[in-house]
Design an enzyme around this catalytic site. Structure first.
Site, PDB file in Angstrom:
ATOM      1  NE  ARG A  70      55.606  58.128  34.645  1.00  0.00           N
ATOM      2  CZ  ARG A  70      55.857  57.813  35.903  1.00  0.00           C
ATOM      3  NH1 ARG A  70      56.545  58.611  36.659  1.00  0.00           N
ATOM      4  NH2 ARG A  70      55.411  56.689  36.395  1.00  0.00           N
ATOM      5  NE  ARG A 278      41.756  32.121  36.123  1.00  0.00           N
ATOM      6  CZ  ARG A 278      41.422  33.144  35.344  1.00  0.00           C
ATOM      7  NH1 ARG A 278      41.754  33.158  34.068  1.00  0.00           N
ATOM      8  NH2 ARG A 278      40.743  34.171  35.827  1.00  0.00           N
ATOM      9  CB  CYS A 283      37.560  38.770  42.228  1.00  0.00           C
ATOM     10  SG  CYS A 283      35.972  39.628  42.014  1.00  0.00           S
ATOM     11  CG  ASP A 356      45.334  45.062  34.660  1.00  0.00           C
ATOM     12  OD1 ASP A 356      45.832  44.821  35.776  1.00  0.00           O
ATOM     13  OD2 ASP A 356      45.000  44.173  33.860  1.00  0.00           O
ATOM     14  NE  ARG A 358      44.888  42.227  36.765  1.00  0.00           N
ATOM     15  CZ  ARG A 358      44.030  41.523  36.029  1.00  0.00           C
ATOM     16  NH1 ARG A 358      43.473  40.442  36.542  1.00  0.00           N
ATOM     17  NH2 ARG A 358      43.731  41.898  34.803  1.00  0.00           N
TER      18      ARG A 358
HETATM   19 ZN   LIG Z   1      35.722  39.900  39.795  1.00  0.00          ZN
END
Ligand SMILES: [Zn+2]
Length: 438
Positions: A70, A278, A283, A356, A358
């Site tokens: 930025r 994993r 969700c 996104d 995360r």
């Molecule tokens: Zn999902």
């Protein structure tokens, strides 16, 4: 055989029963030495945080650049305990001339200073010697306020927790001072190259180069702290029999925000090499209610089945990742827009939310705490591999998790492939079958 499996997937077949039927070997294999971690490398053009810390410890000044994308402002900093009249002269003549001292909140209140609630520029004129004496008094936490009322320095509140609590310009100097083993009190002065041009960052680098000062990026400082600070606490562990087999559940609490995460561990991690992992994002609609709008629930089930079948692995369940980080309510609002024709990416953008947001440093810390060193990552998302590598984990292989494709989630999966570089399809299945990387 690969085509048979791929065709079954396309028809909506159950992946695990297909894998079982063709007797796919999921034993760990030798994937070579492609485990180079990028976490120690600074952003291109910037000094490493460790080099900057060395300089600060020696009393040198360092230039801090804000968000490099930025073109934000740059600041010169020096630890308050290392300040000298010469450094004051430099800040007055080569910096903007307005000198700030960042002090943590508690320390600021103890000072009982007339500056407590004042954040303004310098007006009075006192010598560099007197200013240095004042700042050294602050650094040694003396409560004498004689010099503070001179009007020549301004105190800024440094938030406890530093840059991980607030990503502003007040926190990095204190963080760097602490990393150098000094008090979290630092001197800050803006680099005078703010002419509003888009070349601000180039000018900042030129300034640092001409003055022979190291320049660091705030992004690198955040990453350094996310790797090296202890940000999780193990709060409980217990065996849990599940639909897929018995796992040991480890609950970790994030120290910065209090969110609890869980790691489901199968077998012995041992030396921690080649562990099937994993990293699953929470969700609620997909994982709990079996929503067909996404593939999360199926991916979770498939990952648990694969780990159970391999006999060794970890599933990290990341709470707070709902809707790729936008939260449950916003995710449902995005679904409304998707029903009106937008895809999963454009719906987030329309809501003014990130596609996104995360972060994976907590997952990396959990895996490292469990003793995991190198990972065969179950994911369709190559970004996850890059992120975990950047936080010090060796991701030596990526194994796609191709869950059931249905009429309801087909467009969602297409968008993830086209706009988010997710990888599905025949090649993915072949990699599971052959035990080799995508
Ligand atoms: Zn999902």
């Amino acid at each position: 055989m690969i085509n048979e499996v791929a065709a079954s997937v396309a028809k909506g077949g159950d992946i695990c029963s297909i894998l079982n039927a063709v007797n796919i070997d999921l034993r760990p294999a030798d994937f070579g030495s492609n485990s180079k971690c990028a976490f120690s490398s600074p952003t291109e053009g910037f000094a490493s945080i460790l080099d900057a810390i060395d300089d600060i410890r020696q009393g040198k000044m360092v230039v801090i650049s804000g968000d490099e994308k930025r073109e934000s402002k740059g600041y010169i900093m020096v630890a308050a305990s290392q300040i000298t009249p010469e450094a004051i002269d430099f800040l007055m003549n080569r910096g903007s001339g307005i000198i700030y001292v960042t002090v943590e909140g508690g320390g600021l209140e103890k000072l009982q200073s007339p500056f407590m609630n004042v954040e303004h520029s310098t007006t009075a004129c006192i010598s560099a010697n007197d200013l240095a004496t004042t700042i050294l008094a602050l650094a040694s936490r003396e409560s004498n306020v004689e010099y503070y009322s001179s009007g020549s320095i301004s105190l800024l509140r440094y938030r406890e927790g530093g840059i991980l609590e607030r990503a502003g310009h007040r926190e990095p100097p204190g963080d760097l001072a602490v990393l150098a083993g000094l008090e979290p009190i630092a001197v800050l002065c803006e680099v005078p190259c703010d002419d509003g041009s888009t070349e601000r960052l180039t000018k900042l680098h030129k300034f640092a180069n001409e003055e022979n000062l190291k320049i660091i990026s705030i992004t690198d400082l955040i990453r350094h702290r996310r790797i090296n600070d202890k940000l999780i606490e193990l709060t409980a562990s217990v065996k849990i029999p599940t639909t897929w087999g018995t796992f040991t559940a480890y609950c970790y609490q994030s120290i910065t925000d209090g969110i609890e995460h869980i790691a489901m561990v199968k077998g012995k991690i041992g030396e921690g090499h080649d562990v099937l992992v994993r990293v699953h994002s929470e969700c609620l609609t997909g994982d709990i209610f079996g929503s067909a709008r996404c593939d999360c629930g199926n991916q979770l089930a498939l990952a648990m089945q694969l780990i159970e079948r391999t006999g060794r692995g970890v599933l990290v369940y990341n709470r707070g990742h709902e809707g790729r980080g936008i939260g449950l309510g916003n995710k449902l609002r995005a679904y409304v827009l998707q029903d009106a024709g937008l895809d999963t990416v454009d719906a987030n953008i329309e809501l003014g939310l990130p596609v996104d947001s995360r972060e994976y440093h907590i997952s990396a810390q959990i895996l490292r705490h469990l003793g995991v060193q190198s990972v065969r990552l179950l994911t369709n998302n190559p970004v996850k591999c890059v992120e975990l590598r950047s936080y010090g984990l060796a991701v030596i292989d990526r194994i796609p998790v191709v869950a059931t494709i249905t009429k309801e989630n087909e467009r969602y999966l297409e968008t993830k492939g086209a706009k988010m570089n997710h990888v599905f399809g025949d090649s993915c299945m072949s990699n599971i079958i052959n035990g080799s990387g995508c």
